[in-house]
Write an enzyme that holds these catalytic residues in place. Structure first.
Site, PDB file in Angstrom:
ATOM      1  CB  SER A 135       5.959  -9.378  34.731  1.00 41.54           C
ATOM      2  OG  SER A 135       5.017  -8.741  35.543  1.00 41.54           O
ATOM      3  CG  HIS A 163       3.025  -7.927  28.554  1.00 45.11           C
ATOM      4  ND1 HIS A 163       2.822  -7.863  29.916  1.00 45.11           N
ATOM      5  CD2 HIS A 163       3.412  -6.688  28.168  1.00 45.11           C
ATOM      6  CE1 HIS A 163       3.079  -6.625  30.330  1.00 45.11           C
ATOM      7  NE2 HIS A 163       3.433  -5.895  29.301  1.00 45.11           N
TER       8      HIS A 163
HETATM    9 ZN   LIG Z   1       3.732  -4.295  36.515  1.00 49.06          ZN
END
Ligand SMILES: [Zn+2]
Length: 448
Positions: A89, A140
């Site tokens: 990500s 995140h």
């Molecule tokens: Zn993932």
């Protein structure tokens, strides 16, 4: 016989000239659509086509995402020396935020670990308001890439400071633990209380749905959980806002800015449930993401200056509708599940009570002898493999539903792209994930 008289040729030429003027003035007009004042980018983390199909089947009706006129596909591979075709990500988010491909784990730095300017930073330079909304920790990878730069996605204490220094107008999600000290139950080792610092910078800080709903303007920091927000299937709707509610609040606040805004909204836990092969939980988080898409789209449709883009950073799990060689799929199996596998296992599961728990939380009352042996083996293996029980439960449910999985990680298949608003037709083709950044920059009228 002459086909045309001199006069008729002259008329024909005149007609062609008029027509070419009409055509040539039409094409540039279409290309030079008015810049978008606002861009809302919605990212379903781990949301490939399998996840979207699953959400639609489980909802028993079309998704809002099914209704976009302009649809495309995007490749997602990173610029990573080892993991060449499968992104994480951080690298995929960096591509969307900056238009630059980088290595897995990079937070808006290039392969030489040099910071690259993000679309959120360009938006700020152009006087626009900015917001980040997510169901993961706000620190995140996906939210982090828009408002911080770091060589390592795991440096979430550093990322929290960087994000705060970026003075993003609206930050909503989980991850309070990176904003408070260890004494306060957090993870910060430098003794800084970033929540007090945020308040001193003019932020309103909220931790509940009700308190969020009371805020009508100004800078807003909402951290609703110590770590990630709850899976939608587990969420206490009285205390914790839905992704759609957070999106609505962010748009309400940001749309007061006269120069417009950039907002990123992440359905961040579609990815986590897909890593865990928990199809019922994936479906609920896809539907919750789709509800947030509807909020963004309703806003955009009420005016003509807002570009809405929906995409994913990558696919997770290699989810298929139909698996194990079966030409079938059984959503009724998944609909009987009341909580995420993670939630059920964390608080309730033992070798003594598992049959009752299967009946109560997963609607399964007829575990086969084979499944019972698998569960008892998993409880023994749990001592050395903390995922043994959850993997076995996920496997039992997925096989009953014929939900197929090819990986416990991400996959490199293409992801969906949808667009509505000014310049939306640009997105109706196959592209690379870096093109999404380029086209958003173009829609805003920004140059690098
Ligand atoms: Zn993932």
């Amino acid at each position: 016989m002459r086909l045309f008289s001199k006069k008729s040729i002259g008329l024909l030429l005149a007609a062609v000239m008029v027509l070419s003027v009409v055509v040539s003035s039409y094409i540039p007009a279409a290309e030079a659509a008015a810049p978008a004042r606002n861009v809302i980018l919605l990212i379903g983390d781990g949301m490939g086509y399998g996840q979207m199909t699953l959400g639609r089947i489980m909802k028993d009706s079309a998704l809002t995402m099914d209704g976009f006129t302009f649809n495309g596909t995007a490749s997602t591979y990173p610029n990573d020396p080892v993991e060449k075709w499968v992104t994480d990500s951080a690298a995929a988010g960096t591509a969307l935020a900056t238009g630059v491909k980088t290595y897995n784990a990079a937070i808006s730095v290039d392969v030489n670990k040099k910071p690259v300017k993000t679309i959120l930073e360009y938006a700020q330079e152009n006087g626009k308001a900015t917001g980040l909304v997510t169901t993961t920790r706000i620190t995140h990878a996906t939210p982090a890439v828009f408002a911080s730069h770091n060589a390592d996605r795991d440096a979430e204490n550093e990322i929290a400071v960087d994000m705060l220094n970026h003075k993003v107008d609206v930050l909503l999600g989980g991850g309070k633990r990176y904003f408070v000290t260890k004494d306060q139950g957090g993870k910060r080792e430098d003794g800084r209380d970033l929540i007090t610092e945020a308040k001193n910078m003019g932020y309103t800080f909220v931790e509940t749905r009700d308190d969020m709903n009371k805020v009508t303007g100004g800078k807003l920091l909402g951290l609703f959980k110590s770590s990630h927000a709850s899976y939608d299937i587990d969420r206490d709707a009285a205390k914790e806002p839905s992704l759609a509610e957070m999106t609505k609040k962010a748009i309400d606040i940001l749309s007061k800015d006269k120069e417009g805004f950039f907002l990123m909204v992440e359905g961040g836990r579609i990815d986590h449930a897909s890593h865990g092969h928990d199809a019922a939980t994936v479906a609920k988080d896809v539907i919750a993401f789709d509800d947030a898409v509807k909020v963004a789209l309703d806003f955009a449709k009420s005016r003509n200056d807002t570009l809405v883009i929906v995409t994913a950073d990558h696919e997770t799990g290699g989810l298929s509708i139909g698996g194990y060689g079966q030409y079938n799929f059984k959503p009724e199996v998944l609909k009987a599940q009341k909580n995420s596998i993670e939630d059920v296992i964390a608080s309730k599961f033992t070798a003594d009570n598992y049959k009752d728990i299967f009946a109560q939380y997963f609607g399964i009352t007829d575990l086969t002898p084979y499944e019972q042996v698998a569960m008892l083996d998993a409880f023994k293996a749990q001592k050395t493999d903390s995922y043994a029980v959850s993997n076995t439960v996920a496997d039992i449910i997925s096989k009953r539903a014929f939900a197929g999985w090819t990986s416990g990680g991400h996959t490199g298949t293409d992801v969906p792209v949808m667009a509505y608003g000014p310049n939306a037709s640009d997105f109706a083709r196959h592209m690379d994930n870096t093109d999404i950044n380029r086209l958003m920059m173009k829609a805003f009228g920004f140059s690098r």
